[in-house]
Scaffold this active site. Structure first.
Site, PDB file in Angstrom:
ATOM      1  N   SER A 105       0.901  -1.120   0.014  1.00 43.34           N
ATOM      2  CA  SER A 105      -0.099   0.106  -0.098  1.00 43.34           C
ATOM      3  C   SER A 105       1.071   1.277   0.038  1.00 43.34           C
ATOM      4  CB  SER A 105      -0.939  -0.118   1.219  1.00 43.34           C
ATOM      5  OG  SER A 105      -2.002   1.005   0.920  1.00 43.34           O
ATOM      6  N   ASP A 117      -8.582  -5.073  -6.072  1.00 47.87           N
ATOM      7  CA  ASP A 117      -8.401  -4.073  -5.547  1.00 47.87           C
ATOM      8  C   ASP A 117      -8.330  -2.633  -5.951  1.00 47.87           C
ATOM      9  OD1 ASP A 117      -7.167  -2.440  -3.503  1.00 47.87           O
ATOM     10  OD2 ASP A 117      -5.099  -2.858  -3.829  1.00 47.87           O
ATOM     11  N   HIS A 133      -5.975  -6.193  -1.680  1.00 46.20           N
ATOM     12  CA  HIS A 133      -4.726  -5.494  -1.533  1.00 46.20           C
ATOM     13  C   HIS A 133      -3.741  -6.220  -0.843  1.00 46.20           C
ATOM     14  CE1 HIS A 133      -3.816  -1.178  -1.337  1.00 46.20           C
ATOM     15  NE2 HIS A 133      -3.424  -1.125   0.046  1.00 46.20           N
TER      16      HIS A 133
END
Length: 536
Positions: free
Chosen positions: A201, A433, A483
C-alpha cells in the site's frame, strides 16, 4: 588483538548510548507471539533526525523498530526491511515475508513511520507540528536507519551471544568469518549485508521510492499494491468497486445508496443509528463512511461477505438498507474493526496523541501530498455524488487550515508516478483491489546499452536476462485477490499466517506471482553480492 577488542567494546558502548540503552542483551524472539500472528513484538528504539533537510536543526526523536533474526545466515545473510506505513507498527507480522526470510536465510527488521504509533516527535499533533510528516522525510528516515542498523548488526548479534561466550571471542569470530568470506569472494574491506526492502500500500510506494532515490542502499524492492501515483480526483476507485462487485451486486449497492440518501432526508438520526454512526453529524462524512464500508469487502478479499446478502435481499424484496447496515455492523465493525469514529470531524480534529491518531495523520498526508480523493464518477457511480472534490477540500481545510492543499503534481514530478524510472522493483497488485489504479500495472524495460545486454547473455541464462531487464509488474487475478495478496494471502484481513494462499479462489495465481518474486529476488541479491548464486 587487544587493540581491536578494546575498539569493539568502545563500539558497543557507543551503540548502547545512541539507542537509549535499549540494546541491552536483546534476545532473539524464539517462537511466535499472539498465536503466531507476529514474528516479534519486542520494541527497540532508534534516535532519528527530525529534519533531514536542514543543516541547522539537530533535533532528534525516538523511532520504534523491530527485528527478527532467527533465520539470518551469519555473517553475510540478507536483511529484509519491512516498511511500516500509515498506522501504528505493533510488530513484524507473520505473513509471507516470514516464508521468504526462511528461504533466503534473512533477518527481518521493521521501522515504524515517523509520527505514527509511538514514534511521534511532538506531544501534540497540531498542524504546525506536522510540517515534518512527509514521504521525503520518511525515506530519509529509512536511509538513516539502514546505515545505523548495518553498522550495529555485529554488536546486536554479539550482545545476544549468538555465536560465542564472550564479547571479545565474538568479535574475533566475526572478524575471522568476514575475512574468510572476503577471501572467498575476492573482495576487500567492509562489505554490507545485502538489503531488500518490502512494503504494501503506502509503504509499498515507499519501498519503490526508496529504490528510486537510494539505489545504492537496497538490492531491490517489493512494492505490493504500491500507490506510487498521486491522484487528485480518483473516480477509478469507485469504478473498480463496481467491476469487482459484478452486475447484480453493483445494482444492489447502487439502489442501497439511493435509499440511504433518501432516508437521511426523511429521518436522518434513525438512518445513522441503524449503522451505529450517530456521531457523524455531517452528512457528507456519513456518506463517505457508507461508501468506505463496501470498499473493505473487495479491498481485503471478502467480497461474498457483502455481495451474497445484498443480492439475496434484492432478489427477495428485502430491506436493502437493513441488509447493508447488518453487513457494516457484523463484518466491518465486528471482524474488520472499522469504527464510525474514524470519519468524525471531532475525532479528526483531536490533536492529542492517542492509539487512534493515525486517522488525523494520514489525512494530513492525503491533504498535502497524494490526495487520492475518492470522488463519485460522473455516471454509474455506486457512492454518493456528495462525496466529491469539494467535500474533500472542505475536509482538508476544516482539519488543517486554509493553507493546506495536496501538491499532487509536485509529488508525481518528484517520484515519477506510475512512470517511475528505476530498476529492480517488483510491483504486484490484486485484480479486485481499487487501489491498483494508483499503482504501476505494467512492466517497464530497464534501459541498457546493447553491450550490456550482450554481456548479460554471456553471464546468465536468457530467463535471468529477461528478469534483469524489466521493472516487472504482476496482476494477481482471482475473485478475492485484493490489497497485498502476494504478502497476505486471502483474505487480506484478518491476518492469514504466512500469507497462506489456500483460501484464494485461485491459489495458483498467487503462487505463480510469488515464484516470480523469488526469482527476481534471487537474481538481484546475487548481483548485489557480486556473485551469481544458483537458483533457489
Amino acid at each position: 588483538m587487544a587493540t581491536a577488542a578494546i575498539g569493539f567494546l568502545m563500539l558497543l558502548s557507543y551503540f548502547l548510548s545512541v539507542s537509549h540503552g535499549l540494546v541491552q542483551p536483546r534476545r532473539i524472539s524464539h517462537g511466535l507471539s499472539e498465536s503466531g500472528k507476529y514474528l516479534t513484538r519486542d520494541e527497540l528504539w532508534f534516535n532519528q533526525t527530525l529534519d533531514h533537510f536542514s543543516p541547522y536543526d539537530h533535533r532528534r526523536f525516538r523511532q520504534r523498530y523491530y527485528e527478527y533474526l532467527d533465520h539470518l545466515r551469519v555473517p553475510d545473510g540478507p536483511i529484509f526491511l519491512m516498511i511500516c506505513g500509515e498506522g501504528p507498527c505493533n510488530g513484524i507480522p507473520n505473513d509471507y515475508i516470514s516464508v521468504l526470510a526462511k528461504k533466503f536465510e534473512a533477518g527481518v527488521v521493521s521501522l515504524e513511520h515517523r509520527y505514527y504509533g509511538k514514534s511521534s516527535p511532538f506531544n501534540s499533533l497540531a498542524t504546525e507540528n506536522l510540517k515534518y510528516l512527509s514521504s521525503k522525510q520518511a525515506l530519509s528516515d529509512l536511509a538513516a536507519f539502514r546505515g545505523y542498523y548495518q553498522a550495529s548488526l555485529l554488536v546486536v548479534l554479539c550482545s545476544r551471544g549468538c555465536l560465542c561466550y564472550s564479547m571479545i571471542m565474538c568479535f574475533e569470530n566475526f572478524k575471522w568469518m568476514q575475512e574468510s568470506l572476503n577471501v572467498k569472494l575476492n573482495r576487500s574491506g567492509k562489505v554490507d549485508n545485502p538489503w531488500f526492502f518490502f512494503g504494501a500500500s503506502y509503504s509499498g510506494a515507499l519501498s519503490a521510492w526508496f529504490r528510486l532515490k537510494f539505489p545504492h542502499l537496497t538490492c531491490g524492492s517489493l512494492a505490493s499494491s504500491a500507490v506510487v501515483r498521486a491522484v487528485y480526483e480518483f473516480p477509478e476507485f469507485d469504478q473498480q468497486i463496481g467491476e469487482s462487485a459484478g452486475p447484480e451486486c453493483k445494482a444492489a449497492l447502487q439502489e442501497t445508496n439511493k435509499l440511504v440518501e433518501l432516508g437521511l432526508k426523511v429521518n436522518n438520526k434513525a438512518v445513522k443509528a441503524l449503522f451505529n454512526a450517530t456521531e457523524l453529524d455531517v452528512d457528507g462524512d456519513f456518506l463517505y463512511f457508507v461508501a468506505d464500508a463496501q470498499v473493505m469487502a473487495f479491498q481485503y478479499g471478502n467480497p461474498d461477505k457483502l455481495c451474497v446478502p445484498m443480492v439475496e435481499a434484492k432478489k427477495n424484496g428485502g430491506d436493502l438498507v437493513e441488509a447493508y447496515a447488518k453487513y457494516v455492523r457484523e463484518y466491518c465493525f465486528g471482524v474488520f474493526g472499522l469504527s464510525a469514529k474514524t470519519y468524525s470531524r471531532k475525532h479528526l480534529l483531536d490533536t492529542a496523541i492517542t492509539p487512534e491518531s493515525a486517522d488525523r495523520l494520514w489525512w494530513f498526508q492525503v491533504c498535502t501530498e497524494v490526495a487520492y480523493f475518492q470522488v463519485a464518477p460522473a455516471n454509474d457511480s455506486i457512492r454518493s455524488h456528495q462525496v466529491n472534490t469539494e467535500y474533500h477540500l472542505d475536509l482538508c481545510k476544516s482539519l488543517f487550515g486554509k493553507g493546506v492543499y495536496p501538491e499532487v503534481d509536485a509529488t508525481n514530478l518528484y517520484y515519477g508516478g506510475d512512470r517511475i524510472t528505476a530498476t529492480k522493483i517488483v510491483f504486484t497488485n490484486g485484480s479486485q483491489d481499487p487501489w491498483r489504479h494508483a499503482s504501476k500495472q505494467t512492466s517497464s524495460p530497464d534501459r541498457k546499452s546493447p553491450f550490456t545486454l550482450f554481456k548479460s547473455v554471456t553471464l546468465s541464462s536468457i530467463n535471468k536476462l529477461v528478469l534483469d531487464d524489466t521493472v516487472p509488474s504482476y496482476i494477481i487475478t482471482c475473485h478475492n485477490c485484493g490489497h497485498g495478496s502476494d504478502l497476505r494471502g486471502c483474505p487480506q484481513s484478518p491476518l492469514i499466517i504466512e500469507g497462506d494462499s489456500k483460501n484464494c479462489s485461485s491459489p495458483d495465481a498467487v503462487n505463480k506471482v510469488r515464484q516470480h518474486i523469488i526469482e527476481h529476488m534471487d537474481l538481484w541479491l546475487s548481483e548485489c553480492r557480486g556473485v551469481l548464486r544458483s537458483s533457489i
